[in-house]
Design a protein around this motif. Structure first.
Motif, PDB file in Angstrom:
ATOM      1  N   ARG A  74       9.216   9.193   8.082  1.00 20.69           N
ATOM      2  CA  ARG A  74       8.029   9.738   7.416  1.00 20.69           C
ATOM      3  C   ARG A  74       7.532   8.783   6.330  1.00 20.69           C
ATOM      4  O   ARG A  74       6.324   8.535   6.200  1.00 20.69           O
ATOM      5  CB  ARG A  74       8.340  11.114   6.814  1.00 20.69           C
ATOM      6  N   ALA A  75       8.457   8.253   5.554  1.00 21.61           N
ATOM      7  CA  ALA A  75       8.082   7.322   4.487  1.00 21.61           C
ATOM      8  C   ALA A  75       7.437   6.075   5.069  1.00 21.61           C
ATOM      9  O   ALA A  75       6.456   5.548   4.523  1.00 21.61           O
ATOM     10  CB  ALA A  75       9.311   6.957   3.654  1.00 21.61           C
ATOM     11  N   PHE A  76       7.976   5.594   6.189  1.00 23.24           N
ATOM     12  CA  PHE A  76       7.421   4.403   6.845  1.00 23.24           C
ATOM     13  C   PHE A  76       5.983   4.656   7.296  1.00 23.24           C
ATOM     14  O   PHE A  76       5.094   3.827   7.070  1.00 23.24           O
ATOM     15  CB  PHE A  76       8.296   4.036   8.041  1.00 23.24           C
ATOM     16  N   LEU A  77       5.736   5.801   7.918  1.00 22.48           N
ATOM     17  CA  LEU A  77       4.392   6.119   8.417  1.00 22.48           C
ATOM     18  C   LEU A  77       3.383   6.222   7.274  1.00 22.48           C
ATOM     19  O   LEU A  77       2.272   5.687   7.370  1.00 22.48           O
ATOM     20  CB  LEU A  77       4.424   7.413   9.218  1.00 22.48           C
ATOM     21  N   LYS A  78       3.770   6.883   6.209  1.00 21.90           N
ATOM     22  CA  LYS A  78       2.840   7.009   5.076  1.00 21.90           C
ATOM     23  C   LYS A  78       2.571   5.644   4.451  1.00 21.90           C
ATOM     24  O   LYS A  78       1.429   5.315   4.107  1.00 21.90           O
ATOM     25  CB  LYS A  78       3.393   7.964   4.030  1.00 21.90           C
ATOM     26  N   GLN A  79       3.605   4.833   4.306  1.00 24.39           N
ATOM     27  CA  GLN A  79       3.443   3.503   3.709  1.00 24.39           C
ATOM     28  C   GLN A  79       2.529   2.627   4.550  1.00 24.39           C
ATOM     29  O   GLN A  79       1.635   1.947   4.026  1.00 24.39           O
ATOM     30  CB  GLN A  79       4.815   2.839   3.577  1.00 24.39           C
ATOM     31  N   GLU A  80       2.736   2.620   5.862  1.00 27.88           N
ATOM     32  CA  GLU A  80       1.918   1.780   6.748  1.00 27.88           C
ATOM     33  C   GLU A  80       0.470   2.272   6.800  1.00 27.88           C
ATOM     34  O   GLU A  80      -0.465   1.472   6.808  1.00 27.88           O
ATOM     35  CB  GLU A  80       2.519   1.747   8.159  1.00 27.88           C
ATOM     36  N   ALA A  81       0.275   3.592   6.840  1.00 26.74           N
ATOM     37  CA  ALA A  81      -1.090   4.122   6.868  1.00 26.74           C
ATOM     38  C   ALA A  81      -1.825   3.759   5.588  1.00 26.74           C
ATOM     39  O   ALA A  81      -3.019   3.424   5.618  1.00 26.74           O
ATOM     40  CB  ALA A  81      -1.069   5.633   7.061  1.00 26.74           C
ATOM     41  N   ASN A  82      -1.125   3.790   4.467  1.00 25.23           N
ATOM     42  CA  ASN A  82      -1.752   3.468   3.179  1.00 25.23           C
ATOM     43  C   ASN A  82      -2.114   1.991   3.049  1.00 25.23           C
ATOM     44  O   ASN A  82      -2.866   1.625   2.141  1.00 25.23           O
ATOM     45  CB  ASN A  82      -0.841   3.885   2.024  1.00 25.23           C
ATOM     46  N   LYS A  83      -1.618   1.151   3.938  1.00 24.10           N
ATOM     47  CA  LYS A  83      -2.003  -0.261   3.909  1.00 24.10           C
ATOM     48  C   LYS A  83      -3.432  -0.449   4.409  1.00 24.10           C
ATOM     49  O   LYS A  83      -4.040  -1.494   4.162  1.00 24.10           O
ATOM     50  CB  LYS A  83      -1.048  -1.098   4.766  1.00 24.10           C
ATOM     51  N   THR A  84      -3.963   0.555   5.134  1.00 27.53           N
ATOM     52  CA  THR A  84      -5.336   0.538   5.669  1.00 27.53           C
ATOM     53  C   THR A  84      -5.703  -0.849   6.199  1.00 27.53           C
ATOM     54  O   THR A  84      -6.677  -1.449   5.779  1.00 27.53           O
ATOM     55  CB  THR A  84      -6.353   1.004   4.603  1.00 27.53           C
ATOM     56  N   PHE A  85      -4.911  -1.324   7.147  1.00 29.25           N
ATOM     57  CA  PHE A  85      -5.093  -2.693   7.642  1.00 29.25           C
ATOM     58  C   PHE A  85      -6.473  -2.903   8.266  1.00 29.25           C
ATOM     59  O   PHE A  85      -6.991  -4.022   8.297  1.00 29.25           O
ATOM     60  CB  PHE A  85      -3.996  -3.044   8.653  1.00 29.25           C
TER      61      PHE A  85
END
Length: 377
Positions: A74-85
């Motif tokens: 869950r932490a990984f998904l939120k972190q990656e989504a917040n990168k807004t690549f």
């Protein structure tokens, strides 16, 4: 003395209550996030699909939902989504498949959560990732997601139609299936498995000549989508906006496409509330070109929300010197006409467009019911 003892005891009781309330038991409990717009279904055959890509996406979504029992995923998904690549809260699966969560790759961690064993998990993951656009997104309320304990639903947006789909199929971390209202925005975060909408666009500005003001740039400085739900469903996150400009030459005998530019609002809430480009880009200029004496004093700007799906549609924008055309009048003694055909896809939304004359005041507001933007020079 008795009064003093009473007050001390009361203070001790108050402190004790506050201390217990400060760390409620629920803070450590895992919690399923079920939107008010969702309801569980037991007969999944009623929502069965036949398209291979959609079936594979659903199997992947089920596997991803089961994986949400693990806090580090869950932490990984939120972190990656917040990168807004790509400017939105998107995670392109092929891009992160090899990223590490602890000692394992993301892809391996997901495969290991298959209830029927790793081999089945590998089959599901490998089938789904054949879709190069396979995307995981958290399109709404990501800041409200407490990933340390909350497990959202995982919905599927592959195979849906914004005009026709009423419900999205979704899954929870216990393997239950839900139908989620496709029209009403959920009140809690939802993870969505879909196709990334931002991979195949040419975002480079096509620079030509400035036909409006010598020595200055023409630019869009503010954008708002006041009726966002009408042009981009909640499960697709922020809209993908395209602006095109057609320039007419000085004699009004020809026209050409002067610029095409994609604009990606930083989030869905920014798009619906309005945002200034300078806050999210290196420059205020959404498009620009330089003055050329051979170009006339007019250009036509057209906006769209892009889904890039369906048959090609076309329409003509033109200007006739001396009469009204495209909703704007150009005064002059001749009757020369210049026109140009613009195209878009059937699932795209054709938004506001306007002919801009060099005498038009700056800034200028262009709008319809679904988009508003401000032009300045």
């Amino acid at each position: 003395m008795k009064k003093l003892v009473f007050f001390v005891s009361l203070a001790s009781l108050f402190y004790s209550c506050n201390k217990n309330d400060a760390i409620p038991d629920s803070i450590t409990q895992e919690q399923l996030l079920i939107p008010q717009t969702a309801y569980a279904i037991s007969d999944v055959s009623s929502a069965r699909v036949t398209a291979t890509e959609t079936i594979e996406a659903e199997e992947f979504a089920k596997l991803l939902a089961l994986s949400l029992k693990q806090k580090d995923i869950r932490a990984f998904l939120k972190q990656e989504a917040n990168k807004t690549f790509d400017g939105d809260f998107d995670i392109l699966v092929s891009r992160v498949a090899e990223f590490k969560i602890g000692n394992d790759k993301f892809s391996e961690r997901i495969k290991k959560n298959a209830p029927n064993g790793y081999a089945k998990g590998k089959e599901v993951f490998d089938n789904a990732i054949k879709n190069e656009k396979l995307n995981i997104s958290i399109p709404i309320l990501i800041d409200n997601w407490d990933d340390s304990r909350q497990q959202p639903l995982v919905a599927v947006a592959i195979g849906v139609s914004e005009k026709e789909t009423k419900y999205l199929k979704a899954f929870d971390s216990n393997g239950k299936t839900y139908l989620l209202d496709a029209k009403a925005e959920p009140n809690v975060p939802v993870i969505v498995v879909g196709n990334n909408e931002r991979l195949n666009y040419d975002t480079k500005t096509k620079k030509t000549k400035n036909a409006r003001t010598s020595g200055n740039y023409e630019k869009i400085t503010w954008i708002k989508c006041p009726n966002l739900g009408a042009i981009e469903s909640w499960y697709y996150g922020a809209p993908e906006l395209r602006f095109e400009g057609v320039v007419y030459n000085d004699s009004f005998s020809s026209a050409f496409l002067a610029f095409t530019k994609m604009e990606y609002p930083p989030s869905r809430s920014h798009a619906s509330n309005g945002y200034t480009l300078s806050a999210w880009t290196q420059t205020l200029n959404l498009f620009e070109w330089y003055f050329d004496a051979n170009h006339g004093p007019d250009y036509y700007i057209q906006s769209y929300e892009i889904d890039d799906d369906g048959t090609t549609q076309e329409f003509t924008v033109g200007v006739t010197q001396g009469t009204k055309a495209s909703g704007a009048g150009i005064e002059g003694s001749s009757s020369q006409t210049a026109s140009f055909k613009l195209t878009y896809k059937a699932q795209d939304k054709k938004l506001a467009g306007e002919l801009i004359h060099y005498t038009k005041s700056s800034p200028s507001s262009i709008s319809d019911g679904s988009i508003q933007f401000t032009l300045e020079n």
